[in-house]
Design an enzyme around this catalytic site. Structure first.
Site, PDB file in Angstrom:
ATOM      1  N   SER A 121       0.629  -1.052   0.211  1.00  0.00           N
ATOM      2  CA  SER A 121       0.118   0.077  -0.002  1.00  0.00           C
ATOM      3  C   SER A 121       1.058   1.235   0.043  1.00  0.00           C
ATOM      4  O   SER A 121       0.352   2.400  -0.117  1.00  0.00           O
ATOM      5  CB  SER A 121      -1.075   0.159   1.236  1.00  0.00           C
ATOM      6  OG  SER A 121      -1.685  -0.973   1.259  1.00  0.00           O
ATOM      7  N   HIS A 142      -2.606  -3.403  -6.431  1.00  0.00           N
ATOM      8  CA  HIS A 142      -2.903  -3.218  -4.899  1.00  0.00           C
ATOM      9  C   HIS A 142      -4.297  -3.556  -4.802  1.00  0.00           C
ATOM     10  O   HIS A 142      -5.171  -2.738  -5.241  1.00  0.00           O
ATOM     11  CB  HIS A 142      -2.551  -1.738  -4.584  1.00  0.00           C
ATOM     12  CG  HIS A 142      -2.829  -1.268  -3.507  1.00  0.00           C
ATOM     13  ND1 HIS A 142      -3.423   0.004  -3.253  1.00  0.00           N
ATOM     14  CD2 HIS A 142      -2.759  -1.593  -2.103  1.00  0.00           C
ATOM     15  CE1 HIS A 142      -3.975   0.316  -1.721  1.00  0.00           C
ATOM     16  NE2 HIS A 142      -3.383  -0.990  -0.954  1.00  0.00           N
ATOM     17  N   GLU A 154      -5.688  -1.221  -7.767  1.00  0.00           N
ATOM     18  CA  GLU A 154      -4.952  -0.448  -8.224  1.00  0.00           C
ATOM     19  C   GLU A 154      -3.532  -0.926  -8.818  1.00  0.00           C
ATOM     20  O   GLU A 154      -2.816  -1.531  -8.340  1.00  0.00           O
ATOM     21  CB  GLU A 154      -4.615   0.714  -7.435  1.00  0.00           C
ATOM     22  CG  GLU A 154      -5.738   1.616  -6.692  1.00  0.00           C
ATOM     23  CD  GLU A 154      -5.266   2.649  -5.574  1.00  0.00           C
ATOM     24  OE1 GLU A 154      -6.033   3.459  -5.742  1.00  0.00           O
ATOM     25  OE2 GLU A 154      -4.177   2.260  -4.726  1.00  0.00           O
ATOM     26  N   ASN A 193      -6.688   5.738  -1.468  1.00  0.00           N
ATOM     27  CA  ASN A 193      -6.200   6.114   0.004  1.00  0.00           C
ATOM     28  C   ASN A 193      -5.937   7.553  -0.010  1.00  0.00           C
ATOM     29  O   ASN A 193      -6.134   8.122   1.005  1.00  0.00           O
ATOM     30  CB  ASN A 193      -5.073   5.426   0.481  1.00  0.00           C
ATOM     31  CG  ASN A 193      -5.244   3.874   0.801  1.00  0.00           C
ATOM     32  OD1 ASN A 193      -6.465   3.689   1.014  1.00  0.00           O
ATOM     33  ND2 ASN A 193      -4.369   2.918   0.864  1.00  0.00           N
TER      34      ASN A 193
END
Ligand SMILES: NC(=O)c1ccc[n+]([C@@H]2O[C@H](COP(=O)([O-])OP(=O)(O)OC[C@H]3O[C@@H](n4cnc5c(N)ncnc54)[C@H](O)[C@@H]3O)[C@@H](O)[C@H]2O)c1
Length: 288
Positions: A121, A142, A154, A193
């Site tokens: 991440s 991801h 992702e 995020n």
């Protein structure tokens, strides 16, 4: 593009075990590798229980669940798992040194055509690409937690990731039933995020400025924006320690004081109030 038949997942923790199951359910042969035999045993047990539960709820047939579980193998040997892998998804502990060693070992053990992706991440794949000896075949793939449920994946390219690697990774994600998002350049937090971080920062500002209460800000996020949880509820679920440490790590990378954890978050972190896991965060939780 070469066909993918066999996938290796490195790391059998929260993410790796579910990513392995997602791939097995999609019809791939999958090996999940971990240095810990205990983690592998726990992953096998938890995945079997999950499949039993989804059969009991009528979400899949017994035959489909059994067939998927039969496509999954578990090993402590990276070399065995990598030997015939067409695609590797690394989901080991979030430590750069650990990942660098894994990518170096994968570079030696995996077939020359294999793509090596990291589920990290926070670490862009450029940090491990050279170790693998095949940087153009390395990217981030991801997944989101829980990987069996969350649709977003992702795909993050670094400067020398090849177009073929990007295309194969996007296609793989689609074949897993996911909705891939391509990220053209490594930025801290990637996209999802970062969006979440922006919302969280604004929520913290509104609260700290006395504009609205924690509960009312959460209510607005849910009832006006359609979010399943408010930003404060989500922080409590993820863990305020996690939110704090990610912010601290971002600040260490950028040196920008704007990236420091918000003082209201720091206060709870310093008190050891990490959210649901400690019984108190933005909200208080009944231990039962
Ligand atoms: N937890 C999340 O919400 C989440 C979400 C998206 C991505 N990620 C990323 O996924 C990765 C794994 O996270 P997690 O939450 O599953 O961690 P975890 O701690 O649950 O599992 C990590 C696993 O890696 C294993 N491991 C450690 N060193 C290893 C090695 N050298 N070789 C093989 N296995 C090794 C550990 O034994 C452990 O089983 C991290 O890179 C993290 O950034 C996590």
């Amino acid at each position: 593009m070469r066909q993918i038949n066999k996938i290796l997942v490195v790391g059998a923790g929260a993410m790796g075990s579910q990513i392995g199951m997602v791939a097995a359910l999609a019809g791939y042969r999958v090996t999940v590798q971990d240095i810990s035999a205990d983690m592998l045993a726990a992953a096998r047990r938890q995945l079997t229980e999950r499949m039993d539960s989804s059969v009991a709820k009528g979400r899949r047939t017994r035959d489909d669940a059994d067939a998927a579980l039969a496509r999954l193998t578990f090993t402590t040997s990276l070399e065995d798992g990598a030997a015939d892998a067409d695609f590797v998804i690394e989901a080991a502990t979030e430590k750069l040194e650990t990942k660098r060693k894994i990518f170096a070992a994968l570079g030696r053990a995996a077939p020359a055509h294999a793509i090596l992706a990291t589920n990290s991440s926070t670490l862009g794949s450029s940090k491990v690409a050279e170790d693998s000896g095949r940087p153009e075949q390395v990217c981030n793939m991801h997944f989101f937690n829980p990987a069996l449920v969350m649709k977003c994946v992702e795909v993050v390219r670094h400067d020398t990731t090849s177009q073929a690697t990007v295309d194969t990774t996007l296609d793989l994600a689609r074949s897993l039933g996911k909705a891939p998002v391509l990220i053209n350049r490594e930025v801290p937090g990637f996209v999802a995020n970062r969006l979440m971080g922006a919302l969280r920062d604004e929520a913290l500002r509104l609260y700290a400025d006395g504009i609205a209460s924690v509960a009312d800000i959460d209510t607005a996020a849910k009832t006006a924006l359609g979010h399943p949880m408010g930003p404060f509820e989500l922080m409590d679920l993820v863990g305020l320690d996690v939110s704090y440490l990610i912010r601290q790590a971002t600040f260490e990378e950028t040196g920008d004081p704007a990236d420091l954890p918000h003082p209201a978050l720091t206060e709870l972190y310093d008190q050891g109030n990490y959210g649901r896991k400690t019984g108190k965060g933005w909200y208080s939780y009944d231990p039962q």
